[in-house]
Design a protein around this motif. Structure first.
Motif, mmCIF file in Angstrom:
data_model
loop_
_atom_site.group_PDB
_atom_site.id
_atom_site.type_symbol
_atom_site.label_atom_id
_atom_site.label_comp_id
_atom_site.label_asym_id
_atom_site.label_seq_id
_atom_site.Cartn_x
_atom_site.Cartn_y
_atom_site.Cartn_z
ATOM 1 N N LEU A 157 -3.650 -11.244 3.792
ATOM 2 C CA LEU A 157 -5.096 -11.220 3.553
ATOM 3 C C LEU A 157 -5.881 -11.671 4.777
ATOM 4 O O LEU A 157 -7.038 -11.302 4.945
ATOM 5 C CB LEU A 157 -5.435 -12.108 2.357
ATOM 6 C CG LEU A 157 -5.146 -11.474 0.991
ATOM 7 C CD1 LEU A 157 -5.330 -12.500 -0.114
ATOM 8 C CD2 LEU A 157 -6.036 -10.272 0.739
ATOM 9 N N LYS B 284 -5.509 -11.478 -6.259
ATOM 10 C CA LYS B 284 -6.534 -10.710 -5.549
ATOM 11 C C LYS B 284 -5.947 -9.418 -4.989
ATOM 12 O O LYS B 284 -6.583 -8.360 -5.019
ATOM 13 C CB LYS B 284 -7.120 -11.557 -4.421
ATOM 14 C CG LYS B 284 -8.277 -10.884 -3.700
ATOM 15 C CD LYS B 284 -8.890 -11.793 -2.648
ATOM 16 C CE LYS B 284 -10.076 -11.100 -1.969
ATOM 17 N NZ LYS B 284 -10.680 -11.951 -0.919
ATOM 18 N N VAL B 285 -4.725 -9.485 -4.463
ATOM 19 C CA VAL B 285 -4.067 -8.312 -3.893
ATOM 20 C C VAL B 285 -3.599 -7.364 -5.000
ATOM 21 O O VAL B 285 -3.696 -6.136 -4.868
ATOM 22 C CB VAL B 285 -2.863 -8.741 -3.027
ATOM 23 C CG1 VAL B 285 -2.098 -7.539 -2.509
ATOM 24 C CG2 VAL B 285 -3.338 -9.598 -1.880
ATOM 25 N N LEU B 286 -3.096 -7.951 -6.100
ATOM 26 C CA LEU B 286 -2.509 -7.152 -7.190
ATOM 27 C C LEU B 286 -3.191 -7.542 -8.502
ATOM 28 O O LEU B 286 -2.611 -8.208 -9.351
ATOM 29 C CB LEU B 286 -1.003 -7.416 -7.266
ATOM 30 C CG LEU B 286 -0.224 -7.229 -5.949
ATOM 31 C CD1 LEU B 286 1.154 -7.832 -6.061
ATOM 32 C CD2 LEU B 286 -0.146 -5.748 -5.586
ATOM 33 N N PRO B 287 -4.446 -7.124 -8.690
ATOM 34 C CA PRO B 287 -5.241 -7.623 -9.825
ATOM 35 C C PRO B 287 -4.737 -7.194 -11.193
ATOM 36 O O PRO B 287 -4.971 -7.890 -12.181
ATOM 37 C CB PRO B 287 -6.634 -7.064 -9.549
ATOM 38 C CG PRO B 287 -6.401 -5.864 -8.675
ATOM 39 C CD PRO B 287 -5.216 -6.195 -7.840
ATOM 40 N N LYS C 294 -5.775 -4.006 -1.585
ATOM 41 C CA LYS C 294 -5.294 -4.309 -2.926
ATOM 42 C C LYS C 294 -4.644 -3.075 -3.515
ATOM 43 O O LYS C 294 -4.879 -1.945 -3.064
ATOM 44 C CB LYS C 294 -6.426 -4.802 -3.820
ATOM 45 C CG LYS C 294 -7.514 -3.803 -4.104
ATOM 46 C CD LYS C 294 -8.489 -4.307 -5.178
ATOM 47 C CE LYS C 294 -9.153 -5.593 -4.799
ATOM 48 N NZ LYS C 294 -10.150 -6.019 -5.813
ATOM 49 N N ASN C 295 -3.837 -3.301 -4.510
ATOM 50 C CA ASN C 295 -3.213 -2.217 -5.255
ATOM 51 C C ASN C 295 -3.477 -2.496 -6.724
ATOM 52 O O ASN C 295 -3.026 -3.512 -7.253
ATOM 53 C CB ASN C 295 -1.709 -2.159 -4.963
ATOM 54 C CG ASN C 295 -1.062 -0.914 -5.537
ATOM 55 O OD1 ASN C 295 -1.412 -0.458 -6.620
ATOM 56 N ND2 ASN C 295 -0.098 -0.373 -4.806
ATOM 57 N N GLU C 296 -4.223 -1.619 -7.388
ATOM 58 C CA GLU C 296 -4.682 -1.877 -8.751
ATOM 59 C C GLU C 296 -3.775 -1.258 -9.814
ATOM 60 O O GLU C 296 -4.156 -1.180 -10.985
ATOM 61 C CB GLU C 296 -6.110 -1.367 -8.915
ATOM 62 C CG GLU C 296 -7.087 -2.091 -7.994
ATOM 63 C CD GLU C 296 -8.525 -1.665 -8.219
ATOM 64 O OE1 GLU C 296 -8.743 -0.720 -9.005
ATOM 65 O OE2 GLU C 296 -9.425 -2.279 -7.619
ATOM 66 N N GLU D 44 0.816 -1.217 0.000
ATOM 67 C CA GLU D 44 0.000 0.000 0.000
ATOM 68 C C GLU D 44 0.850 1.269 0.000
ATOM 69 O O GLU D 44 0.385 2.328 -0.407
ATOM 70 C CB GLU D 44 -0.925 -0.018 1.218
ATOM 71 C CG GLU D 44 -2.024 -1.083 1.098
ATOM 72 C CD GLU D 44 -3.054 -0.973 2.196
ATOM 73 O OE1 GLU D 44 -2.633 -0.907 3.370
ATOM 74 O OE2 GLU D 44 -4.254 -0.946 1.881
ATOM 75 N N THR E 124 -8.172 -6.632 4.375
ATOM 76 C CA THR E 124 -8.479 -6.676 2.951
ATOM 77 C C THR E 124 -7.856 -5.459 2.298
ATOM 78 O O THR E 124 -8.153 -4.318 2.683
ATOM 79 C CB THR E 124 -10.003 -6.671 2.722
ATOM 80 O OG1 THR E 124 -10.552 -7.812 3.364
ATOM 81 C CG2 THR E 124 -10.321 -6.732 1.241
#
Length: 809
Positions: A158, A191-194, A164-166, A140, A162
């Protein structure tokens, strides 16, 4: 002035031009040069072109707008870690990729440490994630450019929160990308880095079953195989030598010990037990065998490595065996050996538990902790001493640790006293192929016999040179279709217990499963659910199709039901708890398995030469006559072992061997004919029949064995009767038809009588004997021949012995 004569450019001319063109030289200097511990390193060609292809790939996007990734397959020892650094340097200098970030992912702590050190030694700042929470904070924090982590920390991160970094400019570089990253953990990374770009690095080839690895990343970007690296002198060739401890067992004592251990077991359990404990890997843990191999290792090390700057590893099957080797070297004091293993696992319920304070591994571990204070210092100190030029650690004994992802250029010899295959084998032999001053070869001394496996693995390696992206295309089942099946399969599994009064009580569940048909249904439903769940975990974007709470429930239930299956199988005597037999068997092996010395089986050979095949190895070492003698000797051993199954047939084979040898010694046939004849006999023994065996019995080995017994005895009887003039002519054609029918019909009759454990039931044996006797009396009558009860009795006794032998096998 005389003008120079025109000439064609040489290879050296072309190389100098390609390397020293101003634009290429500037690019190498700016983007492909690093300082590793103050040593300037310039990219090799595979690193240069591999990175260029990677940069070209990541500038492409898929239908969702995400950058495309892929897999880099560069063989071990070719500078894979440095390639990652060149990649990061090229990303940092790419004007069209703003605010990029790199996350290095491995699946083992030692690899994580190694990569982090390499980055830092090359002047690249990198932050290592200490915990799952720390990893979440780093992901993050947009100010952290380079992160290093173990893949399991994504799971821990996780579990805590919750997040994530998009960003599409995050590049996830996954080291040794054919292993654990492709189950549930891979989905959690996504899921974390989609929108991240995923690039896998591997030092071993992708086997057929692992083609999904390349598909997850986007296909193969670049490959650099082991044989290419050898040709380029990026790694040293490896010399293979096969050795073997000639085992000598006190068979009667072992058999009696086994029988004591197996008292009360079913026939199936006895087979399972004997199979488990009679393997070569298990025999190699016997104390006398350990001492023989360790003595040979000592002799080889003292002769070839002692007093040099080179060192060696010894790979053994398990930790207890490793401790025994360690004690041997310490007691003799001729080679400075140390042992690096994982700590004993004392978690409750774990199969590998060491709760006995007198256990050999536990005692060793306590000694190491007293010596080094903690696990980290223990491993780091011994590894550093092994890598150094000192003699404090000359030989490193290992089980799993340090067989993969471990670089020690001085490491020159790998002594193999355990079985390895596929990736693990290729990774292990690569421990000795690193370049080092004065080192022309790495050596593998194999005491276990992995030649065929090694040949297969290397063949696979070389066959995959042409592995292209289109090879991954084809009809596949969409993963969402598989995931859709999970709720139904999960319900079907629980439905097995819908009539159980209390599904929260393990004892009630075990009692409920007492009926065999219910247990069979449970096993089938559990197997279906487990296989489908495993496949679902490989989904690239699993969490797009199923929520995490459901996944947690599925995993929890799977673990619960697998434990239930294990306890139910033990409760109803379907399986054996082998842990209770380990010590008993080890004592048997230590007492009654010895050796008659070490024998060289395969002479040293370069495993990367074109001649590295079983046939060509043989051709280099043996004449046709010596090969024929070896085949004859081995075939004789097989015949001896199988004699009880079909004595008439194997006596004929034995006679054929003796006759062929006699004819060769009398110089009636050439060496080549001698070899071909022995191959022909060997093939007959392997297939269990002669070329003149009746076609009706081709696929009926038991009936064929009975046919041979009846024919052998009855032909002798007919010949004797003819000599005495007591019987008339018997039609040979009709006689052979009767032999065939007798073999088949007696076989069917015995199958009907053979109940469970019939071999220990004298009443059943009597019934069999009477049945065969009645059949043969009728056989004599049909041919109008005088009955000979001696012949009938011999036939009956031999056939029952054959039946027993085949039932035991």
């Amino acid at each position: 002035k005389t003008s120079e004569e025109a000439r064609e450019p040489t290879l050296q001319d072309r190389n100098l031009y390609n390397l020293c063109r101003p634009e290429r030289l500037l690019k190498l200097t700016r983007k492909f040069t690093v300082f590793d511990n103050n040593v300037r390193k310039v990219a090799r060609y595979q690193q240069y072109f591999g990175v260029k292809r990677m940069m070209s790939r990541i500038r492409q996007t898929d239908d969702g707008g995400r950058r495309k990734g892929g897999v880099i397959w560069h063989t071990q020892g070719s500078g894979k870690s440095i390639t990652m650094i060149f990649m990061s340097k090229n990303l940092a200098l790419a004007d069209d990729i703003p605010s990029h970030r790199i996350i290095l992912v491995t699946d083992r702590t030692d690899l994580d440490e190694q990569l982090t050190k390499t980055f830092k030694s090359c002047g690249k700042d990198i932050t290592r994630a200490r915990t799952g929470k720390h990893l979440g904070e780093l992901v993050e924090d947009r100010g952290t450019q380079n992160i290093s982590t173990i893949i399991n920390k994504f799971n821990a991160a996780l579990n805590r929160q919750t997040f994530k970094n998009e960003s599409p400019n995050i590049f996830v570089l996954v080291d040794e990308s054919h292993r654990t990253q492709y189950g549930l953990m891979h989905a959690k990374m996504k899921k974390v880095l989609p929108n991240a770009c995923y690039i896998g690095f591997t030092g071993t080839p992708l086997m057929k079953k692992e083609k999904s690895t390349a598909r997850k990343f986007g296909g193969i970007i670049d490959s650099y195989t082991m044989d290419q690296a050898v040709k380029d002198k990026a790694v040293v060739p490896i010399i293979y030598e096969g050795r073997a401890a000639i085992l000598d067992t006190w068979k009667e004592k072992i058999d009696r010990g086994f029988e004591r251990d197996m008292e009360g077991m079913t026939q199936d359990q006895k087979v399972e037990y004997k199979t488990r404990y009679s393997s070569l890997n298990k025999l190699l843990t016997a104390q006398h065998v350990i001492e023989e191999i360790a003595g040979d290792v000592t002799e080889h090390y003292l002769k070839h490595l002692k007093g040099t700057k080179y060192k060696a590893q010894l790979a053994v099957p398990d930790r207890k065996t490793a401790v025994r080797y360690y004690r041997y070297f310490k007691q003799r004091g001729q080679v400075n050996a140390e042992l690096v293993i994982s700590p004993p696992d004392t978690r409750e319920g774990n199969d590998d538990i060491y709760d006995d304070p007198n256990d050999e591994v536990q005692v060793f571990w306590q000694h190491m902790m007293e010596r080094f204070q903690n696990k980290e210092d223990y491993e780091t100190s011994l590894v550093n001493l092994f890598k150094s030029d000192g003699e404090e650690v000359e030989l490193l004994i290992v089980v799993y640790k340090l067989l993969t992802g471990f670089d020690a250029p001085r490491n020159t010899v790998l002594y193999l006293a355990r079985y390895l295959e596929e990736h693990n084998l290729l990774q292990a032999i690569a421990r000795v192929n690193r370049l080092f001053e004065g080192k022309d070869f790495g050596y593998v001394l194999d005491y276990r016999g992995i030649l065929g496996t090694l040949n297969d693995a290397l063949s696979t390696y070389q066959a995959l040179q042409g592995f292209e992206e289109q090879d991954l295309k084809g009809a596949i089942t969409p993963i969402q279709e598989i995931i859709k099946k999970l709720p139904q399969l999960h319900s079907e599994l629980w439905d097995v217990f819908k009539e159980c009064e209390n599904t929260d009580d393990k004892e009630a569940l075990e009692r409920f499963l007492r009926p065999q048909d219910l247990r069979d249904t449970f096993y089938e439903k559990l197997s279906n659910f487990a296989r489908t769940l495993e496949t679902a975990f490989s989904a690239d974007r699993l969490f797009d199709h199923v929520d995490e709470d459901t996944i947690v429930k599925y995993k929890r239930d799977l673990k619960f039901f697998e434990n239930l299956r294990r306890s139910v199988r033990l409760r109803y005597s379907e399986s054996i708890d082998h842990r209770q037999y380990e010590d008993r068997v080890q004592k048997l092996l230590d007492s009654y398995v010895g050796t008659e010395g070490i024998e060289q089986i395969i002479e040293p050979v370069n495993i990367f030469s074109k001649d590295f095949t079983d046939e060509q190895l043989d051709a280099e070492q043996e004449t046709d006559a010596s090969k024929a003698d070896r085949i004859a000797s081995n075939t004789k051993k097989v015949i001896t072992e199988k004699m009880d199954e079909d004595p008439a047939l194997y006596r004929r084979f034995s006679d054929m061997i003796d006759e062929t040898i006699r004819r060769f010694l009398d110089e009636r046939i050439s060496e080549k004919q001698y070899l071909e004849k022995m191959k022909e006999i060997k093939k007959g023994v392997e297939e269990g029949g002669l070329s003149d065996s009746p076609t009706e019995l081709k696929d009926k080995p038991t009936a064929r064995a009975f046919y041979n017994t009846i024919k052998d005895e009855f032909d002798d009887y007919v010949t004797q009767m003819k000599t005495k003039g007591e019987n008339g002519q018997v039609d040979p054609g009709r006689l052979n038809e009767l032999y065939v029918r007798a073999g088949i019909e007696i076989g069917e009759m015995l199958d009907e009588l053979a109940i469970v454990d019939w071999t220990t039931n004298p009443d059943i044996k009597d019934e069999m004997f009477i049945g065969i006797e009645d059949y043969m009396i009728e056989f004599f009558r049909s041919l109008d021949l005088k009955r000979d009860f001696d012949v009938i009795e011999r036939i009956a006794e031999t056939i029952i012995k054959q039946k027993e032998s085949r039932s035991a096998g």
